[in-house]
Design an enzyme around this catalytic site. Structure first.
Site, short mmCIF file in Angstrom:
data_model
loop_
_atom_site.label_atom_id
_atom_site.label_comp_id
_atom_site.label_asym_id
_atom_site.label_seq_id
_atom_site.Cartn_x
_atom_site.Cartn_y
_atom_site.Cartn_z
N HIS A 306 0.88 -1.18 0.00
CA HIS A 306 0.00 0.00 0.00
C HIS A 306 0.91 1.23 0.00
O HIS A 306 1.58 1.50 0.99
CB HIS A 306 -0.89 -0.03 1.26
CG HIS A 306 -1.85 1.09 1.36
ND1 HIS A 306 -3.21 0.92 1.27
CD2 HIS A 306 -1.65 2.42 1.54
CE1 HIS A 306 -3.81 2.09 1.40
NE2 HIS A 306 -2.88 3.01 1.57
N GLU A 355 -3.27 15.59 9.69
CA GLU A 355 -4.22 15.13 8.68
C GLU A 355 -5.65 15.46 9.09
O GLU A 355 -6.15 14.93 10.07
CB GLU A 355 -4.11 13.61 8.50
CG GLU A 355 -2.72 13.10 8.24
CD GLU A 355 -2.67 11.57 8.22
OE1 GLU A 355 -3.73 10.93 8.35
OE2 GLU A 355 -1.57 11.03 8.09
N TYR A 364 -15.60 5.07 3.80
CA TYR A 364 -14.13 5.10 3.76
C TYR A 364 -13.59 3.75 4.22
O TYR A 364 -14.03 3.21 5.23
CB TYR A 364 -13.64 6.23 4.65
CG TYR A 364 -12.14 6.36 4.69
CD1 TYR A 364 -11.41 6.68 3.54
CD2 TYR A 364 -11.45 6.17 5.88
CE1 TYR A 364 -10.04 6.80 3.59
CE2 TYR A 364 -10.07 6.30 5.94
CZ TYR A 364 -9.37 6.61 4.79
OH TYR A 364 -8.02 6.72 4.83
N HIS A 379 -6.38 13.80 12.68
CA HIS A 379 -5.27 13.06 13.30
C HIS A 379 -4.07 13.98 13.23
O HIS A 379 -3.44 14.14 12.19
CB HIS A 379 -5.05 11.73 12.58
CG HIS A 379 -6.30 10.86 12.57
ND1 HIS A 379 -7.03 10.61 11.44
CD2 HIS A 379 -6.95 10.26 13.59
CE1 HIS A 379 -8.09 9.86 11.76
NE2 HIS A 379 -8.06 9.65 13.06
N HIS A 385 -2.81 6.48 14.51
CA HIS A 385 -4.15 6.14 14.03
C HIS A 385 -4.04 5.03 12.99
O HIS A 385 -2.95 4.61 12.64
CB HIS A 385 -4.87 7.37 13.46
CG HIS A 385 -4.13 8.08 12.38
ND1 HIS A 385 -3.04 8.88 12.61
CD2 HIS A 385 -4.31 8.11 11.04
CE1 HIS A 385 -2.60 9.37 11.47
NE2 HIS A 385 -3.34 8.91 10.51
FE LIG Z 1 -3.16 9.02 8.41
#
Ligand SMILES: [Fe+2]
Length: 453
Positions: A306, A355, A364, A379, A385
């Site tokens: 990812h 963020e 999401y 965050h 997180h």
């Molecule tokens: Fe993040």
């Protein structure tokens, strides 16, 4: 609830039919447009006398001496010079619209936060009174950082105009349709589109279909630009042709009007006797634009792992430190997931950047529940997180065939500066007190057994 709109009296330049009607394609192009034939001088900027008795005026969006590839300015040919659209200033208060620094000693910004959508109220709200600041970062006086707002708008501005000397405004509608009647022309936006209104540009905002709710990133710093694509090459991500600047439009209307100005975090009003939207022709590269987020072409993992979310950057506002943005605007939209042997949702992490996310529609992938359309999460700098337990277990145990991540559009305003909650965000907005609990049932799996997964 739909708000009727006064028929706008703006006279618009002729333009192409089809998808570009009313707009000119490109990002940072050297546009030119005239609402009356021959109004735009050719071959020079400052003729001794302009056609139609217009006044020539330059709007500078960068320092005169900014490097050529960043230099932005627009030449306007208008009925009156801007100095006639400005009189004595009187300070006013817009109590919900805050600017950095706005550090409330009674508010704790350290933590993971999530909000439900801000509800509409029965009170009529305009673009000015409906702007609710959620976070601020940096310092408006030194032109670094940003603020995040949620707007709730039900009423059009009538004989009322606004400009921000402090900031460029990135507008992300989530509900309803808005019209920005600007000095340089008309921009209509709806959910899944964005608009960028440059610093210093005067406009009024009308409700085309209400009520309207959305997110605003107020950029105090250097303008948003397209991120470099590097080895990706000349295409994909946000393509310049999908940005649209308006054709020239003006109104010649003599009526008592109010201009509100945001300047160094304070608001002032000045009264004038006419509409200031009187630019008949213009040329230049400093202009408002709209962009359809559905034209964003995502590039992602096609074998394993990812990648960092920066692959989904739509726009970036540099901070002066290379690669470390004052603000990145990042889009998480529909896409195919095909990575093999990979934990596909966003991984657990801590980030030096702060963020702030908003949900435009759908679900999401890291938080299937709780982060709902119109909602927002924060965050902050170095706050851990990641996926909640269900998202983690689901993604760890699913069969990894090609899968379309559908019905999803969220975004992130990511800044190098810590974001401070306003008192409104901490106390009045619908904060989800139990958000932190979404990670509480994540299990310890480790027991030292080799081969266990
Ligand atoms: Fe993040």
């Amino acid at each position: 609830m739909t708000q009727p709109v006064d028929p706008h009296e703006m006279i618009q330049a002729p333009s192409l039919d089809g998808p570009n009607a009313g707009y000119m394609p490109g990002f940072g192009n050297d546009y030119e447009t005239e609402a009356l034939p021959g109004a735009l001088p050719q071959g020079m900027n400052s003729p001794q006398k302009c056609e139609y008795g217009l006044y020539g005026e330059q709007l500078s969006g960068t320092a005169f001496t900014a490097p050529s590839h960043q230099n932005e300015r627009t030449w306007c040919y208008r009925i009156r010079p801007s100095v006639k659209h400005s009189h004595r200033y009187e300070k006013i208060d817009l109590p919900q619209w805050k600017s950095a620094p706005n550090v409330d000693p009674d508010v704790v910004s350290l933590g993971q936060y999530r909000w439900d959508p801000l509800p509409h109220s029965d009170t009529g709200l305009t673009w000015l009174t409906g702007m609710h600041t959620m976070t601020t970062a940096g310092d408006v006086n030194t032109q670094v950082g940003m603020a995040t707002h949620i707007y709730l708008v039900t009423e059009s501005m009538v004989d009322s105009y606004f400009f921000s000397a402090d900031s460029e405004m990135l507008v992300v509608p989530q509900e309803g349709r808005l019209r920005f009647c600007t000095e340089l022309g008309i921009i209509d936006v709806e959910p899944q589109e964005i608009a960028i209104i440059p610093r210093g540009l005067l406009y009024r905002v009308e409700v085309l279909e209400g009520p309207c709710r959305g997110f605003v990133c107020e950029n105090y710093g250097q303008k948003f630009e397209l991120p470099g694509r590097g080895p990706i090459g000349a295409n994909c991500m946000a393509n310049p042709r999908d940005f649209k600047a308006p054709v020239a439009a003006f109104e010649d209307r003599e009526v008592e009007s109010t201009v509100t100005i945001k300047w160094c975090g304070q608001f002032h009003e000045t009264k004038i006797g006419q509409s200031p939207l009187d630019v008949v022709a213009w040329h230049g590269n400093y202009a408002p634009v709209k962009y359809d987020l559905r034209t964003y072409c995502p590039v992602g993992a096609i074998l394993f792992d990812h990648p960092d979310p920066s692959i989904f950057t739509v726009l970036t506002a540099p901070s002066g430190q290379p690669g470390t943005a004052n603000i990145d605007f990042v889009l998480f939209r529909e896409r195919w997931m095909v990575a093999e042997n990979t934990f596909r949702p966003p991984w657990y992490h801590k980030n030096i950047m702060s963020e702030l996310m908003g949900n435009i529609y759908g679900q999401y992938d890291a938080k299937p529940k709780g982060f709902i359309p119109g909602g927002m999460s924060l965050h902050n700098m170095m706050i851990p997180h990641g996926p909640d337990k269900n998202a983690f277990e689901g993604a760890s145990n699913s069969n990894l065939g090609p899968e379309k991540l559908d019905n999803t559009m969220s975004f992130m305003f990511e800044t190098r500066f810590p974001q401070h909650l306003t008192a409104f965000a901490a106390k009045d907005a619908p904060l989800q007190d139990d958000y932190i609990d979404c990670w509480s049932d994540i299990e310890k799996k480790f027991d030292g057994t080799p081969g266990k997964k």
